[in-house]
Design an enzyme around this catalytic site. Structure first.
Site, PDB file in Angstrom:
ATOM      1  N   MET A 230     -10.917   6.114   6.163  1.00 15.53           N
ATOM      2  CA  MET A 230     -11.887   5.050   6.442  1.00 15.53           C
ATOM      3  C   MET A 230     -12.749   4.771   5.220  1.00 15.53           C
ATOM      4  SD  MET A 230     -13.199   5.516  10.386  1.00 15.53           S
ATOM      5  CE  MET A 230     -13.774   7.221  10.202  1.00 15.53           C
ATOM      6  N   HIS A 231     -13.111   5.820   4.475  1.00 12.87           N
ATOM      7  CA  HIS A 231     -13.922   5.626   3.273  1.00 12.87           C
ATOM      8  C   HIS A 231     -13.182   4.796   2.232  1.00 12.87           C
ATOM      9  CE1 HIS A 231     -17.130   9.060   3.626  1.00 12.87           C
ATOM     10  NE2 HIS A 231     -17.251   8.122   4.549  1.00 12.87           N
ATOM     11  N   ALA A 232     -11.876   4.985   2.137  1.00 10.60           N
ATOM     12  CA  ALA A 232     -11.092   4.220   1.156  1.00 10.60           C
ATOM     13  C   ALA A 232     -11.206   2.724   1.422  1.00 10.60           C
ATOM     14  CB  ALA A 232      -9.629   4.657   1.196  1.00 10.60           C
TER      15      ALA A 232
END
Length: 250
Positions: A230-232
């Site tokens: 999700m951070h990507a």
């Protein structure tokens, strides 16, 4: 400031070790010195056969404040991941019970770090927040795993989605399953609890913690992998970089 100075480890009672985070320069954000100090302190605990319980605490009005602005900007530019220095799991993987004496504010990853302890004591007047979404990126540090476990799904979801600030007194009214006491009593309460634990045989404490923690230790990596994915996506948004630049510390 050196890691040795910003993280202090000492026996404060027979078989009770206190780890104090005290990076006053960074207000206990996860600076390099604080990160190295925490990792070193928990590694030292593993080499202390006389230690039965750890009390993790901060200084003055700060327990822990999460990532630094530089770290968040690096993540937004695709440099590294929060898993590079996995300090969030230190209390969970510590062989003896850990009590988070959250005598000060717990912010973002700092609040999550405290939740990975076996037992938690909060202060009525302090602010606790999972403020990741305030900057527009999804929660990390294992927040999406440990917060529902410790706070219940409904409250954890609200805290993470809203990114609002919550006083300890408000969380107490919401029914959290932790003691919430006046902030000047947090550490005392935690030490009293620690001394109760220290009356038990160390081998029993270690065995029982291992038993209780095993499901969490086994399940955590899958959630961490999902948070990194999700951070990507979310960190790459220009809006996120702008919010980190303008809102951090405000």
């Amino acid at each position: 400031m050196s890691a040795e100075k910003v993280v202090d480890l000492q026996f404060v009672a027979p078989q009770v070790v206190q780890i104090r985070m005290q990076d006053r320069t960074s207000k206990n954000t996860f600076s390099e010195a604080l990160t190295e100090g925490l990792m070193g302190a928990f590694a030292q605990v593993e080499r202390l056969p006389d230690c039965k319980v750890v009390v993790l605490t901060g200084y003055d009005n700060y327990f822990a404040s999460g990532g630094t602005q530089e770290q968040l900007m690096n993540l937004s530019e695709g440099r590294g991941a929060f898993t590079d220095r996995a300090i969030y799991g230190l209390p969970l993987h510590c062989p003896v019970p850990v009590i988070s004496a959250m005598q000060g504010h717990g912010i973002g990853g700092g609040f999550v770090l405290g939740m990975f302890a076996d037992l938690v004591v909060l202060g009525r007047e302090n602010i606790y927040t999972t403020n990741f979404m305030r900057y527009g990126f999804t929660p990390g540090m294992g927040a999406t795993f440990i917060l529902p476990q410790k706070l219940g799904l409904a409250l954890a979801t609200e805290m993470m989605l809203s990114a609002n600030n919550y006083r300890g007194e408000e969380l107490q009214q919401r029914g959290i399953p932790f003691p919430v006491v006046p902030r000047d009593r947090v550490l005392t309460h935690a030490l009293e609890l620690a001394q109760t634990l220290a009356e038990k045989p160390r081998v029993s404490l270690v065995a029982f913690k291992d038993h209780l923690s095993a499901p969490l230790r086994q399940a955590l990596p899958a959630t961490i992998a999902q948070e990194v994915e999700m951070h990507a996506v979310t960190f790459a948004q220009p809006e996120v970089r702008a919010k980190i630049a303008t809102l951090f510390g405000a």
